[in-house]
Write a protein that holds these residues in place. Structure first.
Motif, PDB file in Angstrom:
ATOM      1  N   LEU A   1       0.782  -1.233   0.000  1.00  0.00           N
ATOM      2  CA  LEU A   1       0.000   0.000   0.000  1.00  0.00           C
ATOM      3  C   LEU A   1       0.817   1.289   0.000  1.00  0.00           C
ATOM      4  CD1 LEU A   1      -2.798  -1.013   2.533  1.00  0.00           C
ATOM      5  CD2 LEU A   1      -2.853  -1.130   0.040  1.00  0.00           C
ATOM      6  N   ALA A   2       2.079   1.235   0.387  1.00  0.00           N
ATOM      7  CA  ALA A   2       2.871   2.470   0.437  1.00  0.00           C
ATOM      8  C   ALA A   2       3.163   2.975  -0.978  1.00  0.00           C
ATOM      9  CB  ALA A   2       4.172   2.230   1.192  1.00  0.00           C
ATOM     10  N   ALA A   3       3.188   4.289  -1.120  1.00  0.00           N
ATOM     11  CA  ALA A   3       3.434   4.892  -2.425  1.00  0.00           C
ATOM     12  C   ALA A   3       4.914   5.169  -2.671  1.00  0.00           C
ATOM     13  CB  ALA A   3       2.637   6.196  -2.555  1.00  0.00           C
ATOM     14  N   VAL A   4       5.702   5.329  -1.612  1.00  0.00           N
ATOM     15  CA  VAL A   4       7.117   5.675  -1.728  1.00  0.00           C
ATOM     16  C   VAL A   4       7.946   4.399  -1.844  1.00  0.00           C
ATOM     17  CG1 VAL A   4       9.038   6.892  -0.656  1.00  0.00           C
ATOM     18  CG2 VAL A   4       6.697   7.736  -0.349  1.00  0.00           C
ATOM     19  N   PRO A   5       8.760   4.246  -2.888  1.00  0.00           N
ATOM     20  CA  PRO A   5       9.500   2.990  -3.090  1.00  0.00           C
ATOM     21  C   PRO A   5      10.376   2.579  -1.920  1.00  0.00           C
ATOM     22  CG  PRO A   5       9.548   4.306  -5.093  1.00  0.00           C
ATOM     23  CD  PRO A   5       8.917   5.157  -4.043  1.00  0.00           C
ATOM     24  N   TRP A   6      11.122   3.520  -1.325  1.00  0.00           N
ATOM     25  CA  TRP A   6      12.020   3.122  -0.248  1.00  0.00           C
ATOM     26  C   TRP A   6      11.254   2.684   0.995  1.00  0.00           C
ATOM     27  CZ3 TRP A   6      11.946   5.563   4.440  1.00  0.00           C
ATOM     28  CH2 TRP A   6      11.423   6.867   4.492  1.00  0.00           C
ATOM     29  N   VAL A   7      10.043   3.201   1.186  1.00  0.00           N
ATOM     30  CA  VAL A   7       9.219   2.759   2.307  1.00  0.00           C
ATOM     31  C   VAL A   7       8.754   1.324   2.066  1.00  0.00           C
ATOM     32  CG1 VAL A   7       7.068   3.159   3.572  1.00  0.00           C
ATOM     33  CG2 VAL A   7       8.488   5.093   2.877  1.00  0.00           C
ATOM     34  N   ARG A   8       8.442   1.009   0.820  1.00  0.00           N
ATOM     35  CA  ARG A   8       8.044  -0.369   0.493  1.00  0.00           C
ATOM     36  C   ARG A   8       9.198  -1.339   0.731  1.00  0.00           C
ATOM     37  NH1 ARG A   8       5.760  -0.854  -5.258  1.00  0.00           N
ATOM     38  NH2 ARG A   8       4.604  -2.621  -4.346  1.00  0.00           N
TER      39      ARG A   8
END
Length: 272
Positions: free
Chosen positions: A198-205
């Motif tokens: 669900l996260a939009a930011v790649p590094w958060v994923r």
């Protein structure tokens, strides 16, 4: 990443249909539900008879099985990490705190940013935790640090840190022989998959995926779990996702991000 959309279509009929329909969560209810559910889970988990003899026998059996499979390296990991003082102390505190902090953080994030998916994701977590209770009752298991002749280091005791509810002064507050399945893995993998989906930011994923991997290393290095305890946690999580899939007809990430506000049906005009 799923595209945010509102709920459309016919509202399911009947009491059961209304329960299954995604709805906007209520903060007071969620706080109360989570508090009561965790209290109940802890009460039942700690009420399970410790069955020390059976737990130690099962630990010996798990250890033999892992050696037969060629994966019985927990002792080497435990000793290697324990030799680096700052690292093992950090892992002790990781084990004690992030299990709760990250899980609650993901729940809050879902509540605020993905209210339409919140209830289904919460159901996954609750079903995962609930089925784990059956494992604690049916298969009491001593953690590696309590094995007879296992030569594992209880890193909390060795370094005098607060890192386990089953070590030191806190050992009387928790069932020490409830190591299978590992809810540290079940919860951390739930967090990781939820963030990744669900996260939009790649590094958060990416961080989402690294979190359960780091947790796996921590539970082994601190001698709180075997590798196979982690497998048990994964199986419990799979059960949790299955329950949500059956109840909502979809996995949480595939549900609408937001729930449209309910509008009253238009009043019918009276005949003259």
């Amino acid at each position: 990443m799923a595209v945010p959309r509102a709920v459309t279509g016919e509202v399911p009929r009947g009491p059961l249909g209304r329960l299954r329909r995604p709805r906007r969560p209520r903060l007071w209810f969620e706080i109360l539900l989570i508090a009561v559910s965790y209290w109940t889970y802890s009460l039942i988990r700690n009420a399970v008879p410790e069955q020390r003899s059976a737990a130690l026998r099962n630990a010996d059996w798990i250890w033999r099985v892992e050696h037969a499979l060629g994966i019985g390296v927990e002792q080497s990991v435990n000793h290697a990490v324990n030799s680096v003082t700052w690292l093992i102390i950090g892992m002790n505190y990781y084990y004690a705190t992030l299990h709760f902090v990250v899980t609650i953080g993901v729940l809050v994030w879902l509540y605020r940013r993905h209210p339409g998916r919140y209830a289904a994701a919460r159901l996954v977590l609750f079903a995962t935790t609930g089925v784990a209770l059956a494992g604690y009752y049916l298969f009491p298991l001593a953690p590696p640090r309590l094995m007879r002749g296992g030569h594992f280091v209880d890193t909390v005791m060795a370094h005098h840190t607060w890192g386990s509810m089953a070590s030191g002064d806190l050992k009387h507050m928790s069932n020490q022989y409830a190591a299978m399945p590992s809810m540290h893995i079940g919860w951390s993998l739930w967090c990781g998959l939820t963030v990744f989906a669900l996260a939009a930011v790649p590094w958060v994923r990416v961080l989402g995926l690294l979190y359960p991997a780091a947790t796996l290393l921590v539970i082994v290095a601190t001698a709180n779990h075997f590798w196979l305890d982690a497998v048990g946690g994964v199986l419990c999580l799979a059960f949790g996702f299955s329950v949500a899939r059956v109840w909502y007809g979809s996995l949480p990430h595939a549900l609408p991000r937001r729930v449209a506000a309910r509008t009253p049906a238009p009043a019918q005009a009276l005949s003259p």
